[in-house]
Write an enzyme that holds these catalytic residues in place. Sequence first.
Site, PDB file in Angstrom:
ATOM      1  N   ASP A 135     -10.014  15.269 -11.599  1.00 59.70           N
ATOM      2  CA  ASP A 135     -10.370  13.988 -11.764  1.00 59.70           C
ATOM      3  C   ASP A 135      -9.854  13.504 -13.155  1.00 59.70           C
ATOM      4  OD1 ASP A 135     -12.822  13.382 -13.707  1.00 59.70           O
ATOM      5  OD2 ASP A 135     -12.525  15.440 -13.562  1.00 59.70           O
TER       6      ASP A 135
ATOM      7  N   HIS B 106      -2.641   0.330  -5.450  1.00 56.06           N
ATOM      8  CA  HIS B 106      -1.379   1.130  -5.506  1.00 56.06           C
ATOM      9  C   HIS B 106      -1.582   2.289  -6.133  1.00 56.06           C
ATOM     10  CE1 HIS B 106       2.878   2.118  -5.437  1.00 56.06           C
ATOM     11  NE2 HIS B 106       2.604   2.588  -7.045  1.00 56.06           N
TER      12      HIS B 106
ATOM     13  N   CYS C  69       0.792   1.455   0.453  1.00 54.15           N
ATOM     14  CA  CYS C  69      -0.509   0.965   0.105  1.00 54.15           C
ATOM     15  C   CYS C  69      -0.557  -0.345   0.359  1.00 54.15           C
ATOM     16  CB  CYS C  69      -0.763   1.085  -1.459  1.00 54.15           C
ATOM     17  SG  CYS C  69       0.421  -0.159  -2.329  1.00 54.15           S
TER      18      CYS C  69
END
Length: 410
Positions: free
Chosen positions: A266, A335, A306
């Site tokens: 993360d 994006h 995207c």
Amino acid sequence: MQFEVIAKCHTTRARVCRMKLAHGVTMLPTFMPVATQAAIKGLTPQQVESLGITLILNNTYHLDLRPGIKVLDEAGGAHKFQGWNRNLLTDSGGFQLVSLSKFTNITENGALFASPFNGEPTMLTPEESISIQHSIGADIIMQLDDVVSSLTVGPRVGEAMHRSVRWLDRCIEQHEKSGRKDKQNLFAIVQGGLDPTLRDLCLDAMIERKDKVTGYAIGGLSGGEEKGSIKQCADRLPSDRPRYSMGVGFAEDLLVCVALGVDMADCVFPTRTARFGVALTFKGPLNLKLGKHIKSMEPIDKNCPCPTCTSGMSRAVLHHIVTVETAGAHALTIHNLVFQAQVMGGARDAILEGRFPEYLRSFFLDYFGDTGYPEWCVNALRSVGVDLMQGVDVPLVQGSGVKWEYSDAA
């Protein structure tokens, strides 16, 4: 949690796993976007889910401050509070021991914070951290650990490591008596800084507690650095548990960590950098604030699936609105999250198809071929049998090697 290893790379330690939690299946390796305050800035939960993202991160410390546990309890947990229907992980608040160190006093009992909002003192103990995470209702919860910067040396590193083990025992006890073990999964966090001896001591202690935890995180490190500590931990952690490298978000770091055996990562990097006008691409970051984009009618990446790219939104209009209009940050955030998902999805596909080393070579050549490979990346991948330098004429770059556009000449 139901955790299954589906495929392994024939060369590296990379693997594909299936992790089933209360809110669905997440395929690993994966990148988790960070929704610190129960929101990924600029996007609705429905937009995030529409991008194929199945696991995000909330912050325990910040949600305890605002909106507070009373509100979360009345809402029925953070899933309902923020309208997120998929899997959720909460960090324990330990990272704030570093990021808010000027507001914090560490004791054996816990961390005494002064609220950055009003200065009010708050004691975060291991037991309180777990109780807050129970109210949040995350599918994966983290132990409270004593975190120090990866640059810290001396006795403080050992003190933090040993305290993290003691705090894990208190977290386990609090979690077990709560009756929520079948709903929420507790992860331990391996500490020890960059000291291999301390890392091994921590690994010994954490592995001894394997039956009390569902997974493991590797803490106290960051991106753009040698990955000896990551490899040391991934090599020893149980193969039947997920492995999570905390705070890693650069694409090169993600792929090196995957090659070393990490399943989850993360970082705020892709969303924060979007708000500064930077798009992530397979050729490297694209600084849309630069004047060279002022007349470009190209999308960020013509091959990107995207909504920002497929809608035909040009670099010129993004240059015009980034850092000025919220729509610009919104478009780049979408994006960048899709880019991270593509990097990790591509890794999963390559592992399943038995071509992960080739995927690594192709990615690094496209991304760094014009500037040079970061030496630490080359060294880390050589340690698991992949030589990026084989058959290519690309220079080595000392230091982090992070690629960035600072001027129109770049």
